[in-house]
Every structure is written in C-alpha cells, then in structure tokens.
Write an enzyme that holds these catalytic residues in place. Structure first.
Site, PDB file in Angstrom:
ATOM      1  N   CYS A 208      -0.486  -1.358  -0.045  1.00  0.00           N
ATOM      2  CA  CYS A 208       0.560  -0.716   0.754  1.00  0.00           C
ATOM      3  C   CYS A 208       0.859  -1.645   1.933  1.00  0.00           C
ATOM      4  O   CYS A 208       0.090  -2.559   2.206  1.00  0.00           O
ATOM      5  CB  CYS A 208       0.104   0.671   1.206  1.00  0.00           C
ATOM      6  SG  CYS A 208      -0.972   0.679   2.646  1.00  0.00           S
TER       7      CYS A 208
ATOM      8  N   CYS B  58      -5.886  -1.811  -2.145  1.00  0.00           N
ATOM      9  CA  CYS B  58      -4.570  -1.210  -1.941  1.00  0.00           C
ATOM     10  C   CYS B  58      -3.611  -2.293  -1.482  1.00  0.00           C
ATOM     11  O   CYS B  58      -4.024  -3.224  -0.784  1.00  0.00           O
ATOM     12  CB  CYS B  58      -4.664  -0.115  -0.876  1.00  0.00           C
ATOM     13  SG  CYS B  58      -3.065   0.625  -0.468  1.00  0.00           S
TER      14      CYS B  58
ATOM     15  N   ASP C 100       3.180  27.353   8.939  1.00  0.00           N
ATOM     16  CA  ASP C 100       2.034  28.210   8.659  1.00  0.00           C
ATOM     17  C   ASP C 100       1.917  29.158   9.856  1.00  0.00           C
ATOM     18  O   ASP C 100       2.545  28.938  10.890  1.00  0.00           O
ATOM     19  CB  ASP C 100       0.778  27.334   8.494  1.00  0.00           C
ATOM     20  CG  ASP C 100      -0.348  28.116   7.843  1.00  0.00           C
ATOM     21  OD1 ASP C 100      -0.146  29.306   7.544  1.00  0.00           O
ATOM     22  OD2 ASP C 100      -1.440  27.530   7.641  1.00  0.00           O
TER      23      ASP C 100
ATOM     24  N   CYS D 159      -2.203  -2.220   4.193  1.00  0.00           N
ATOM     25  CA  CYS D 159      -3.300  -2.997   3.618  1.00  0.00           C
ATOM     26  C   CYS D 159      -2.868  -4.415   3.224  1.00  0.00           C
ATOM     27  O   CYS D 159      -3.713  -5.274   2.982  1.00  0.00           O
ATOM     28  CB  CYS D 159      -3.895  -2.253   2.427  1.00  0.00           C
ATOM     29  SG  CYS D 159      -4.433  -0.599   2.866  1.00  0.00           S
TER      30      CYS D 159
HETATM   31 ZN   LIG Z   1      -3.144   0.884   1.852  1.00  0.00          ZN
END
Ligand SMILES: [Zn+2]
Length: 661
Positions: free
Chosen positions: A280, A278, A93, A283
């Site tokens: 993932c 979650c 950017d 988590c």
């Molecule tokens: Zn997570």
C-alpha cells in the site's frame, strides 16, 4: 421499510450479494465497510477516506456527540454532515456499545433516536441491549425482550431517517432467530447483528457463523444486514457469503494506536515484522524499522491508513469474487489460513445450514469451481446436484459400467470406450467415479461436473463423501468396472437392445431431468427431434421438436436456455406455480413488450426456482406471457421492492414470437 431506502440485488454468489443501497445522501454499493469516526478526534478525515480508499459511507457515535455540549449544539444547528465535514451517507450508533464497556451510563433510549433524527443522520440506530456471550439464557432473553420493546417504541420516531434495529440474543441461535423475526415485523430499515465484539476478540468464529445464520433465518431477506463491530477483514468473506452486507471498523485506529497492523489473514505487531508484507502507499514509502522511528501521532495516522487500505482491498476482493462466482473459493482459502475459521466452515456442512444456503446459490456460474480442500465437496451447488441425481435422475439400465476419473469432459476422454460399450449394450448406464461422486456420462457437461477442477489427490473426507454418493447411486444395480475387452464380453450378457436411443438424445433427456426435474424431458422432447450441433466443437447447440425450436444448449455450462416453444410445452404440462413467475396485472403490458420483471410486480413464484434458473412468466390467470431467466429466488422476488427479478428473453405477442436483442 422506509420509502426513502432502496436496496436491490445487482450481483450474487453463495448467499452473498452485491447491492445498491440508496440513502438521502447518496447510493452505496454493498458489501462495504463503514470506518468509525470519532467526532472528537479524527485521525483521518472522512473526506480523505473517500479520496484514499473510496469510502462511501461512514459511521460515528451519536452518544458522544450528544454528551459533548459543543458538538451537540453544532450538530443540532448545522447537521451531522457539516459537523464532520462529509457529504456522503452517515450512520450513527447510539451508545449501546459504550453501555457495554463502561457499565450503566445514562442514555434515554427514545431521546437518542430523536437526537439522531434531529441532527439529520441518514441511518440511526436504536439503543439496544448488548448481549454478551457469557449471559445465561434467561438474561439473554430479557435483553432481547428489552431490545424489541425499544425498537417498537423507536420506529414511530424515525420520520425520514433510516432506522437500524440490531438483533441480539447472545450465542443462543433460537433467541437470535426469535429476535430477528420480531424486529422483522417492524417498519425498520437495516438490521445490525449485535453483541459480536467479544466473540471477535476471542476469535469465536464458529459462534459467529451460527449467530449470523440464525439471525438471517429470521430477518426479512430484503433488508441490509450489518455485522456490528466485526472490523477485521479475516471474517469479511465468510460473513458476506452468509448474507451480511455492512461492516464497521474502529479496529483500524485502535490497532494503529497499539502499533498493530491488519493483514487479510490476521494482525501483526509492527515491532515483530522484519518486512511488511504489503505494498500500500504507506508500506511502499516506509520500511518496518523506518515506521518504528516515526513520531507516535504520525505513526498512528500512517498505520491507520495501512489498516484501511487492507480492509478496503478485502472488500473489493470480495465484490470481485461475487461477480466472478468464486466467493466460496475465497471463504475456503481464508478458512485454510485460520483454524478457528475452519471450525466455522464445519457449521456450513450441516444439512440444515447447507439447505438454507442452497436456495440462494446460483444454478450456474461463469467460472469453474475449484477444489480448495475438504469443505469444497459440501458446497451447496454440489450437494444440490447430488440431491437431484438421487431424486430426479432416471438411470437407464440395471447395468452400470463404472469408469475411473479422467480428463473433462469425460465423454470426450472416453470417446472410444463409450462407443465400444454402447455398440455391445446400448442401454448401459456409463458412470464416472469422480472426485465429487458419480457422474453419469449423459450429464458430464453440466455445471459443475465439467466446470470444476479437482486435484489428483484429494483429502480423505472428500474421498469418503464421494464414495458414499457413489454407493447410494449404485445401490441395487449390477456394477461392472471398466476393464477393456473383458467388460465388453460381460456386457453382452446384459444387452437387450430394447431401447435404441441415440447418445445425443439421452444427453438431452438427462440434462432436462437434472435441470427441470422429472417429466420435463418427455414434455419438451415429445415429437420428431432435430438436433443441431456446432461444427467446430460438435456440441449440441439447438434442439427442435416437430420443427419448433424448444431449447438451446449453452456451451459454457451445458444447461438449456428455454425457448418460447419449450416454455409453451412446460406451461401446458405442469400446473401452476411450477416453473412460473406470476406477475401482477399492472406489469402485464410491460412484460408483453419484452420488459424485464421487477420484483415489486411479482405476485408469486415457484419455490423451486433458483437464481439464474429458466422460468416462464404468466399473469394471475396463468396466461403465458414470456420466458426468461430468474435473477432472484421466490423469497427474494416476493420481498424486495426494488430491482429486477427476471430477465425476459422472449415474449408472446399476439401469438407471434418476438426475440429480444
Ligand atoms: Zn500497507
């Protein structure tokens, strides 16, 4: 557009697309997310991102690099890839956003473009003028003028860097379209839609949808579109369904610094979570209370990871939905979770927007259409079929027998009833009053009439739209609601037995009309018909006319595959360009060998062709070369310089028919 960039459609659904985008540092699959990297402070290194989330491309800020003497010197000496240690594509950017946040900062609009080029960015961005939602129209107009002027001056400087020229225009759709058209005339490569951040912060998704639609209308369809600053997965499905290809996220780390966790439908403060919904890797290793106890720097890193896991998961979900043909379901599902997205969806039901979307909507899909709520009945694939029903379909009689909704396909659940009706009045038009609207029994197997699932109880709006469609269809006809023997008795009065046509033949003719338009049935089936059915399913398989194989009926979507003999009839009957994809002379020898047609060789095509429509392939002298299936619509065929436009199925070779394997 630069010769270095290749952008081609691989798969599609709604106005969304899975594309490959080639850059000097590798090919990227879109739609995708570009995590924002702060060159001063990398919370997660780009290399790690590649390993953890499958990140293919990142974005960083050339303004920050340029401002920082050490970074600047290193970038100029070794290149940006070395500076941030990433060998994949890097976009930069230019400081536009910093100008917006910090007011007037000193950036040379052309100097920043040459700097990006000199540090070897794959995709650089011009210094556009950020259009805020609270601008007056006059202010927004001036910002657009300045942006377009800078784009004009920047393009000649790009050399072999791809150049992104953002569309501005605040919340004024006409300004967005004008800006997009002006930028589209330039030799730019990618078009971000700018000025989005304040709208995202205020969750003004209705404005967002309007801006995307207005920008897309003006932009060249063959260039990637980047929704600048929309880093929350809540808007990804909607934006992709309207044709956005790239997103960037600085939200992953900004939110992490405030202990906020991104979820597919929103954001939550870690402190307020009893449990983290979650699984993932982060988590799975920490509970909410454990995460709160982690030291701040480490916690930012962990929450950033979680935020990116969720964001990339959403990208994968979207790409899967495009492959399966279920993107609208995903968009509607999201809208049902967020009232402000719900408002944005209303914008798509407007006729003007619905028609724009329809031209990109595949004619058939491999998965059934699922009702998810009141927006479903406005889907382009449904409105298209009702347009065709009202404009193209030939109602066989002035007497319509109306059946109530039942199991699909209707002609099987009503098999005995239909046979009773036709034994008394063979010309009667039997129609099911379905949740979508009227469905004549002769076309009950085509997409999406049979390939759709509606609940027994639908919302009032869907009911109202269905009733309106029914009343348009029934207008001026004698309507008899099915009521057993009483109906049969009444039907006797209307029976003329003037047109003894078999139900199979009526189905063929009706499907041909809905798929190819008026007069197609007479053209395809003029002669002695022979219908071959499947022994197991009793469905029509192949149709021969005067012993020539004209069409096959696909079991999955109830529509026809056009055979070469059918293509010849169509070619003879309908003048160019109807049903045609016209190829350049250079491509003729390849098509004559059965090779597929690449869009760069398309000279022109029928404007009515839609993705996955059957088409005939001809040369510029209108000589029939082959028959195939479109992958793109006319606009795309004429615009994309890379990728397939038509899959050739059978081709004419010295008047001998050759069937492709
Ligand atoms: Zn997570």
């Amino acid at each position: 557009m630069s010769e270095l960039m290749k952008f081609e459609i691989k798969k599609r659904d709604a106005a969304g697309r899975i594309c490959s985008l080639k850059t000097r540092h590798g090919t990227v699959t879109t739609p995708t997310l570009l995590p924002v990297i702060n060159p001063n402070k990398m919370i997660i290194k780009p290399k790690e991102m590649k390993r953890l989330f499958g990140t293919e491309i990142i974005i960083t800020n050339s303004y920050i690099i340029n401002k920082h003497p050490e970074l600047r010197a290193q970038a100029l000496a070794e290149g940006i890839h070395k500076l941030i240690d990433f060998d994949g594509p890097i976009m930069t950017d230019s400081g536009t956003f910093q100008s917006y946040v910090y007011g007037d900062i000193d950036i040379d609009p052309l100097g920043i473009v040459t700097f990006q080029r000199d540090i070897d960015c794959d995709i650089g961005t011009i210094l556009d003028v950020f259009g805020t939602p609270d601008q007056t129209k006059n202010e927004a107009e001036n910002a657009v003028k300045c942006t377009v002027e800078r784009a004009k001056q920047s393009v000649p400087l790009k050399e072999d860097m791809l150049l992104a020229c953002p569309v501005q225009g605040s919340i004024f759709p006409d300004l967005r379209t004008t800006c997009a058209k002006e930028l589209g005339k330039l030799n730019a490569d990618i078009h971000p839609i700018g000025g989005i951040v304040p709208l995202m912060e205020q969750q003004r998704y209705l404005d967002l949808a309007r801006i995307i639609l207005a920008s897309k209308r003006g932009l060249p369809i063959e260039r990637p579109v980047h929704l600048f600053g929309a880093g929350h997965p809540v808007v990804f499905p909607l934006a992709v369904s309207l044709g956005c290809d790239l997103f960037d996220s600085s939200a992953y780390v900004k939110y992490a610094m405030e202990d906020r966790m991104i979820f597919p439908g929103g954001t939550s403060y870690l402190q307020k979570l009893e449990e983290i919904p979650c699984c993932c890797p982060v988590c799975s290793s920490y509970t909410a209370s454990e995460l709160l106890k982690v030291e701040k720097t480490k916690r930012i890193r962990l929450l950033s990871e979680h935020n990116l896991y969720i964001s990339f998961e959403e990208i994968r979900k979207i790409r899967n939905a495009i492959s399966e043909g279920t993107l609208w379901e995903l968009v509607e599902q999201k809208a049902s979770e967020n009232p402000l997205l719900h408002d944005a969806m209303e914008e798509l039901t407007k006729t003007k927007n619905n028609r724009w979307l329809e031209q990109f909507e595949p004619i058939v899909k491999s998965r059934a259409l699922f009702y998810t709520g009141h927006h479903t009945t406005y889907r382009p694939e449904i409105t298209r079929m009702y347009d065709r029903l009202f404009q193209w379909y030939h109602v066989s009689s002035d007497v319509i027998v109306l059946l109530s909704e039942s199991a699909k396909p209707y002609h099987l659940s009503y098999e005995n009833v239909i046979s009773d009706i036709f034994s008394v009045c063979p010309e009667a038009e039997v129609v099911v009053d379905s949740m979508m609207g009227p469905v004549p029994i002769a076309i009950d197997e085509i997409y999406p009439f049979a390939q759709s699932v509606f609940p027994l109880y639908v919302d009032k709006d869907t009911k109202k739209v269905g009733t309106e469609r029914l009343s348009v269809f029934l207008k001026g006809k004698k309507v008899i609601k099915w009521n057993g023997k009483r109906t049969l008795k009444e039907l006797e009065k209307y029976s003329h037995f003037i047109k003894p046509i078999s139900q199979d033949e009526r189905r063929l003719r009706s499907v041909a009309t809905m798929q190819f338009g008026p007069d197609a049935a007479e053209t395809l089936f003029d002669g002695t018909l022979r219908i071959v059915k499947s022994k197991n399913t009793r469905k029509i398989r192949n149709v021969y006319c005067n012993d020539e194989h004209i069409v096959s009926m696909r079991a999955a979507d109830g529509m026809f595959t056009l055979k070469l003999a059918g293509a010849k009839r169509i070619h003879k009957r309908f003048p160019s360009p109807r049903f045609r994809v016209i190829v350049d002379t250079d491509a003729v020898p390849f098509v004559q060998q059965g090779k597929s047609v690449f869009s760069k060789f398309v000279y022109d095509a029928d404007n009515l062709l839609r993705p996955f429509d059957e088409c005939i392939i001809v040369d510029t002298q209108d000589k029939l070369l082959a028959v195939g299936r479109c992958l793109l619509n006319r606009l795309e065929m004429r615009s994309f310089s890379s990728g397939q436009a038509v899959k050739t199925r059978e081709y004419v070779n010295d008047d001998t028919l050759v069937i492709m394997q």
